[in-house]
Write a protein that holds these residues in place. Structure first.
Motif, PDB file in Angstrom:
ATOM      1  N   VAL A   5       0.828  -1.200   0.000  1.00  0.00           N
ATOM      2  CA  VAL A   5       0.000   0.000   0.000  1.00  0.00           C
ATOM      3  C   VAL A   5       0.862   1.249   0.000  1.00  0.00           C
ATOM      4  CG1 VAL A   5      -1.620   1.336   1.412  1.00  0.00           C
ATOM      5  CG2 VAL A   5      -1.999  -1.114   1.050  1.00  0.00           C
ATOM      6  N   LYS A   6       1.960   1.233   0.737  1.00  0.00           N
ATOM      7  CA  LYS A   6       2.843   2.402   0.843  1.00  0.00           C
ATOM      8  C   LYS A   6       3.443   2.793  -0.503  1.00  0.00           C
ATOM      9  CE  LYS A   6       6.960  -0.294   2.105  1.00  0.00           C
ATOM     10  NZ  LYS A   6       7.760   0.054   0.928  1.00  0.00           N
ATOM     11  N   ASP A   7       3.499   1.842  -1.438  1.00  0.00           N
ATOM     12  CA  ASP A   7       4.092   2.119  -2.747  1.00  0.00           C
ATOM     13  C   ASP A   7       3.164   2.899  -3.666  1.00  0.00           C
ATOM     14  OD1 ASP A   7       6.416   0.664  -2.069  1.00  0.00           O
ATOM     15  OD2 ASP A   7       5.433  -1.225  -2.605  1.00  0.00           O
ATOM     16  N   VAL A   8       1.866   2.870  -3.399  1.00  0.00           N
ATOM     17  CA  VAL A   8       0.912   3.506  -4.308  1.00  0.00           C
ATOM     18  C   VAL A   8       0.017   4.541  -3.641  1.00  0.00           C
ATOM     19  CG1 VAL A   8       0.851   1.509  -5.850  1.00  0.00           C
ATOM     20  CG2 VAL A   8      -0.793   1.654  -3.971  1.00  0.00           C
ATOM     21  N   MET A   9       0.038   4.630  -2.313  1.00  0.00           N
ATOM     22  CA  MET A   9      -0.881   5.523  -1.611  1.00  0.00           C
ATOM     23  C   MET A   9      -0.532   6.996  -1.826  1.00  0.00           C
ATOM     24  SD  MET A   9       0.347   5.206   2.369  1.00  0.00           S
ATOM     25  CE  MET A   9       1.865   5.999   2.956  1.00  0.00           C
ATOM     26  N   ALA A 113       0.719  -3.417   4.218  1.00  0.00           N
ATOM     27  CA  ALA A 113      -0.220  -4.424   3.717  1.00  0.00           C
ATOM     28  C   ALA A 113      -0.123  -4.496   2.197  1.00  0.00           C
ATOM     29  CB  ALA A 113      -1.644  -4.071   4.135  1.00  0.00           C
ATOM     30  N   SER A 114      -0.434  -5.648   1.638  1.00  0.00           N
ATOM     31  CA  SER A 114      -0.382  -5.810   0.181  1.00  0.00           C
ATOM     32  C   SER A 114      -1.590  -5.156  -0.467  1.00  0.00           C
ATOM     33  CB  SER A 114      -0.351  -7.295  -0.181  1.00  0.00           C
ATOM     34  OG  SER A 114      -1.603  -7.898   0.114  1.00  0.00           O
ATOM     35  N   ILE A 115      -1.460  -4.844  -1.749  1.00  0.00           N
ATOM     36  CA  ILE A 115      -2.593  -4.248  -2.449  1.00  0.00           C
ATOM     37  C   ILE A 115      -3.731  -5.253  -2.606  1.00  0.00           C
ATOM     38  CG2 ILE A 115      -1.160  -2.569  -3.666  1.00  0.00           C
ATOM     39  CD1 ILE A 115      -1.504  -4.326  -6.174  1.00  0.00           C
ATOM     40  N   VAL A 116      -3.402  -6.540  -2.574  1.00  0.00           N
ATOM     41  CA  VAL A 116      -4.457  -7.559  -2.629  1.00  0.00           C
ATOM     42  C   VAL A 116      -5.324  -7.467  -1.379  1.00  0.00           C
ATOM     43  CG1 VAL A 116      -4.935 -10.038  -2.662  1.00  0.00           C
ATOM     44  CG2 VAL A 116      -3.092  -9.109  -4.075  1.00  0.00           C
ATOM     45  N   THR A 117      -4.678  -7.278  -0.226  1.00  0.00           N
ATOM     46  CA  THR A 117      -5.415  -7.106   1.024  1.00  0.00           C
ATOM     47  C   THR A 117      -6.277  -5.854   0.962  1.00  0.00           C
ATOM     48  OG1 THR A 117      -3.658  -8.210   2.278  1.00  0.00           O
ATOM     49  CG2 THR A 117      -5.194  -6.832   3.517  1.00  0.00           C
ATOM     50  N   ALA A 118      -5.722  -4.775   0.404  1.00  0.00           N
ATOM     51  CA  ALA A 118      -6.478  -3.525   0.280  1.00  0.00           C
ATOM     52  C   ALA A 118      -7.714  -3.730  -0.585  1.00  0.00           C
ATOM     53  CB  ALA A 118      -5.590  -2.433  -0.301  1.00  0.00           C
ATOM     54  N   LYS A 128     -14.433   2.793  -1.734  1.00  0.00           N
ATOM     55  CA  LYS A 128     -13.510   2.923  -2.856  1.00  0.00           C
ATOM     56  C   LYS A 128     -12.172   3.530  -2.459  1.00  0.00           C
ATOM     57  CE  LYS A 128     -15.752   7.207  -4.371  1.00  0.00           C
ATOM     58  NZ  LYS A 128     -16.440   7.882  -5.498  1.00  0.00           N
ATOM     59  N   ARG A 129     -12.000   3.765  -1.152  1.00  0.00           N
ATOM     60  CA  ARG A 129     -10.703   4.238  -0.649  1.00  0.00           C
ATOM     61  C   ARG A 129     -10.557   3.835   0.802  1.00  0.00           C
ATOM     62  NH1 ARG A 129     -13.450   8.483  -2.036  1.00  0.00           N
ATOM     63  NH2 ARG A 129     -12.009   8.995  -3.718  1.00  0.00           N
ATOM     64  N   LEU A 130      -9.310   3.697   1.239  1.00  0.00           N
ATOM     65  CA  LEU A 130      -9.018   3.330   2.621  1.00  0.00           C
ATOM     66  C   LEU A 130      -8.101   4.368   3.250  1.00  0.00           C
ATOM     67  CD1 LEU A 130      -8.183  -0.469   2.127  1.00  0.00           C
ATOM     68  CD2 LEU A 130     -10.360   0.496   2.911  1.00  0.00           C
ATOM     69  N   VAL A 131      -8.302   4.613   4.534  1.00  0.00           N
ATOM     70  CA  VAL A 131      -7.397   5.482   5.279  1.00  0.00           C
ATOM     71  C   VAL A 131      -6.195   4.645   5.704  1.00  0.00           C
ATOM     72  CG1 VAL A 131      -7.138   6.977   7.282  1.00  0.00           C
ATOM     73  CG2 VAL A 131      -9.337   6.843   6.112  1.00  0.00           C
ATOM     74  N   VAL A 132      -5.002   5.130   5.413  1.00  0.00           N
ATOM     75  CA  VAL A 132      -3.781   4.397   5.753  1.00  0.00           C
ATOM     76  C   VAL A 132      -3.243   4.937   7.075  1.00  0.00           C
ATOM     77  CG1 VAL A 132      -1.498   3.688   4.976  1.00  0.00           C
ATOM     78  CG2 VAL A 132      -3.300   4.154   3.291  1.00  0.00           C
ATOM     79  N   GLN A 140      -1.374   8.227   7.773  1.00  0.00           N
ATOM     80  CA  GLN A 140      -0.210   8.165   6.894  1.00  0.00           C
ATOM     81  C   GLN A 140      -0.548   8.548   5.459  1.00  0.00           C
ATOM     82  OE1 GLN A 140       3.002   7.191   8.221  1.00  0.00           O
ATOM     83  NE2 GLN A 140       1.763   7.623  10.036  1.00  0.00           N
ATOM     84  N   GLY A 141      -1.794   8.315   5.061  1.00  0.00           N
ATOM     85  CA  GLY A 141      -2.176   8.616   3.691  1.00  0.00           C
ATOM     86  C   GLY A 141      -3.537   8.040   3.354  1.00  0.00           C
ATOM     87  N   ILE A 142      -3.851   8.051   2.079  1.00  0.00           N
ATOM     88  CA  ILE A 142      -5.101   7.489   1.561  1.00  0.00           C
ATOM     89  C   ILE A 142      -4.749   6.620   0.362  1.00  0.00           C
ATOM     90  CG2 ILE A 142      -7.265   7.990   0.353  1.00  0.00           C
ATOM     91  CD1 ILE A 142      -7.572   8.708   3.192  1.00  0.00           C
ATOM     92  N   VAL A 143      -5.382   5.467   0.256  1.00  0.00           N
ATOM     93  CA  VAL A 143      -5.202   4.625  -0.930  1.00  0.00           C
ATOM     94  C   VAL A 143      -6.576   4.399  -1.558  1.00  0.00           C
ATOM     95  CG1 VAL A 143      -5.341   2.428   0.356  1.00  0.00           C
ATOM     96  CG2 VAL A 143      -4.171   2.514  -1.857  1.00  0.00           C
TER      97      VAL A 143
END
Length: 233
Positions: A5-9, A113-118, A128-132, A140-143
């Motif tokens: 998640v940190k790679d794309v958020m 966490a992996s993007i699959v988990t997200a 359609k979005r999660l708070v990180v 920390q961010g939004i994905v």
């Protein structure tokens, strides 16, 4: 090969605190072009999320912004109708601050966490979005779904190079003349012959985990079937 998640958020996130008034929340949503914002305390801990659907319960939001040509998306309007029928909307219609309007607890995920988990969490909760957040629930961010789709935006050449170099040559020590890789529109085709059946099967499994791979067509053959023999009684 697994994107986190940190790679794309998105790390630059608009947020409000519990005492932020209704009007200011509406302005933040419209100014940033988002449909929801996290509600945080003074130390950045996430308390909840306030969305367009939450604000739609107040008549003044509809009167002001509909008159200016703004119309929330269909999803927000449908949530507003459903929550109004359940009774939750009547409580929020009297709310004046983020703490009174927000939905809590927020649906969150951690950066590693992996993007699959997200994707799975989004599907389970219908968002359609999660708070990180980190381990202490600090923002920390939004994905978003759009962020998760970024992993599929890779050229066929990049995907082929990764499969060939990282999986076949580096992980499985396959010789160049043993297996070949072609990629078309993200679909990987594996051809050729490897020494052992187990290596051929592993190559296909690892390829499916490569970022950007849509599907794998496994045409690999093998010289030795090293799968364990079944012993019946």
């Amino acid at each position: 090969m697994r994107v986190k998640v940190k790679d794309v958020m998105t790390t630059e996130v608009a947020s409000v605190n519990g005492s932020t008034p209704f009007k200011d929340i509406a302005e933040v949503l419209i100014a940033h072009g988002v449909s929801a914002v996290p509600v945080v305390d003074g130390e950045g801990h996430v308390l909840g999320v306030v969305s367009e659907a939450d604000l739609l319960h107040k008549e003044e939001f509809r009167e002001r912004y509909y008159r200016e040509g703004y119309q929330p998306p269909l999803r927000a309007r449908l949530r507003h109708r459903l929550s109004s029928k359940s009774g939750n909307g009547r409580d929020k219609a009297h709310g004046d601050t983020a703490a009174e309007l927000m939905t809590a607890p927020a649906v969150t995920i951690q950066p590693h966490a992996s993007i699959v988990t997200a994707m799975r969490i989004m599907e389970e909760h219908g968002v359609k979005r999660l708070v990180v957040v980190d381990g202490e629930e600090i923002l920390q961010g939004i994905v978003s779904r759009t962020d998760l789709l970024k992993v599929f935006v890779r050229s066929d050449g990049d995907i082929a190079d990764e499969v060939r170099e990282d999986i076949l040559e580096r992980s499985l020590w396959a010789l160049p003349n043993e297996a070949a890789v072609t990629v078309t529109c993200g679909i990987v085709t594996l051809t050729g012959r490897m020494q052992r059946r187990g290596d051929a099967q592993l190559a296909a499994r690892l390829t499916r985990r490569v970022n950007g791979v849509v599907d794998v067509v496994d045409k690999l053959e093998w010289n030795v079937d090293d799968s364990p023999a079944w012993k019946g009684r």
